[in-house]
Design an enzyme around this catalytic site. Structure first.
Site, short mmCIF file in Angstrom:
data_model
loop_
_atom_site.label_atom_id
_atom_site.label_comp_id
_atom_site.label_asym_id
_atom_site.label_seq_id
_atom_site.Cartn_x
_atom_site.Cartn_y
_atom_site.Cartn_z
N ASP A 23 8.63 -1.74 -5.99
CA ASP A 23 8.98 -1.76 -4.57
C ASP A 23 9.61 -0.43 -4.14
OD1 ASP A 23 9.17 -2.84 -2.06
OD2 ASP A 23 10.92 -4.08 -2.47
N ASN A 25 7.90 2.04 -1.96
CA ASN A 25 6.98 3.14 -1.61
C ASN A 25 7.21 3.62 -0.17
OD1 ASN A 25 5.88 2.61 -4.08
ND2 ASN A 25 3.90 1.86 -3.31
N HIS A 40 2.54 5.18 -1.05
CA HIS A 40 1.66 4.39 -1.91
C HIS A 40 0.91 5.28 -2.90
CE1 HIS A 40 2.76 0.94 0.30
NE2 HIS A 40 2.07 1.21 1.39
N SER A 68 1.01 -8.46 -2.98
CA SER A 68 1.30 -9.89 -2.95
C SER A 68 0.40 -10.61 -1.94
CB SER A 68 2.76 -10.12 -2.57
OG SER A 68 2.96 -9.88 -1.18
N LEU A 134 -1.76 -1.81 -25.57
CA LEU A 134 -0.92 -2.32 -24.47
C LEU A 134 -1.75 -3.29 -23.64
CD1 LEU A 134 1.58 -2.25 -22.51
CD2 LEU A 134 0.40 -0.40 -21.31
C1 IPE Z 1 6.88 -7.35 -3.30
O1 IPE Z 1 7.33 -6.34 -2.46
C2 IPE Z 1 5.42 -7.20 -3.57
C3 IPE Z 1 5.02 -6.05 -4.37
C4 IPE Z 1 5.84 -5.20 -4.93
C5 IPE Z 1 3.61 -5.87 -4.56
P1 IPE Z 1 7.47 -6.56 -0.87
O2 IPE Z 1 7.94 -5.28 -0.32
O3 IPE Z 1 6.20 -7.11 -0.33
O4 IPE Z 1 8.60 -7.69 -0.81
P2 IPE Z 1 9.62 -8.06 0.35
O5 IPE Z 1 8.82 -8.21 1.60
O6 IPE Z 1 10.60 -6.94 0.45
O7 IPE Z 1 10.27 -9.32 -0.12
C1 IPE Z 2 5.77 -1.53 -2.60
O1 IPE Z 2 6.32 -0.68 -1.64
C2 IPE Z 2 4.26 -1.56 -2.53
C3 IPE Z 2 3.70 -2.78 -1.97
C4 IPE Z 2 4.36 -3.86 -1.68
C5 IPE Z 2 2.26 -2.79 -1.72
P1 IPE Z 2 6.54 -1.13 -0.13
O2 IPE Z 2 5.33 -0.78 0.65
O3 IPE Z 2 6.95 -2.55 -0.06
O4 IPE Z 2 7.74 -0.18 0.27
P2 IPE Z 2 9.04 -0.54 1.12
O5 IPE Z 2 9.63 -1.78 0.52
O6 IPE Z 2 8.59 -0.76 2.52
O7 IPE Z 2 9.94 0.64 0.97
MG MG Z 3 8.76 -3.48 -0.14
#
Ligand code: IPE
Ligand code: IPE
Ligand code: MG
Length: 246
Positions: A23, A25, A40, A68, A134
């Protein structure tokens, strides 16, 4: 799901299965004044680094949460960028993964992806199926609740067909109906970016996982961060509802 013996001893053990909620990005990109998609892209680099780190640190199973079920609710433009990166990753990385002895598996509702992506996924799985260094699993279009519902439906159908009775449904049979049937339970779950929640990841499987939360944003994650999380894990006293041995 093969059973991994629960460890009641005080000896620090290394985790067999490490799961990561990747999480942060978007926040990484924002902090640099860049569009989310740049985050990303950098996140995909962090995946490459972390896979190499897992191999060199001797982690046998690594499972990464990449997309997700709820992430389908993001703006179409962002989803398009993520799918583009996924195509690129599956095309460009598979040779290197194969050379490194990595077996790649994808869990989640893959039917929701375009057919070309579904084909790239099955080709990658097929090509790496005999690798043993792995076990890399990437969760895509994955949701823990959706996975549990899917398993419940499959078992209900087996019961309707008279193949099993309701009493036959025990933990082992239920686990075997999940996407993760071939994987041991995660011992360690890491979440980056400072958030401390599960966000519908591996709900059944993390029943006794140790959680490590780090403020590091996913695109900055690397060997040192994984090594630190493993160190943290070694200091934990896992009791599985029992008592620590004297
Ligand atoms: C969880 O992150 C899903 C992934 C890392 C793929 P999210 O950014 O979607 O989760 P929330 O919305 O903060 O709970
Ligand atoms: C995780 O990073 C990647 C995915 C959930 C696809 P985010 O895109 O959720 O990044 P934040 O949480 O908004 O910083
Ligand atoms: Mg996120």
């Amino acid at each position: 799901m093969p059973t991994v013996p629960h460890q009641f001893s005080d000896a620090p053990a290394d985790p067999v299965h490490v799961a990561v909620i990747m999480d942060g990005n978007g926040r990484w990109a924002k902090g640099k004044g860049l569009p989310r998609t740049a985050g990303h892209k950098a996140g995909a680099e962090a995946v490459r680094r972390t896979v190499k780190a897992a191999v060199s640190l001797g982690v046998p199973y690594l499972t990464l949460f990449g997309f997700s079920s709820e992430n389908w609710n993001r703006p179409v433009g962002e989803i398009g960028d993520l799918l583009g990166l996924l195509r690129l990753y599956l095309r460009k990385e598979i040779g290197e993964l194969d050379r490194e002895g990595v077996r790649l598996r994808i869990i989640g509702e893959r039917v929701r992806f375009d057919e070309d992506i579904q084909r790239l996924i099955s080709d990658a799985e097929e090509r790496t199926r005999d690798n043993t260094r792995l076990n890399l699993t990437i969760a895509l279009s994955y949701g823990g609740r959706q996975e549990i519902l899917r398993a419940a439906r499959a078992l209900a159908e087996q019961a309707l067909r008279g193949e099993i009775t309701p009493e036959d449904i025990d933990e082992t049979r239920f686990q075997n109906a999940l996407f993760t049937a071939d994987l041991p339970e995660p011992d360690l779950l890491i979440r980056t970016s400072g958030e401390q929640r599960i966000s519908n990841f591996l709900l059944w499987q993390v029943a006794y996982a140790e959680f490590v939360f780090t403020d590091v944003l996913w695109p900055d994650f690397g060997h040192q961060d994984l090594a630190e999380a493993l160190g943290d894990f070694r200091s934990r006293d896992r009791r599985f509802g029992g008592v620590t041995s004297p």
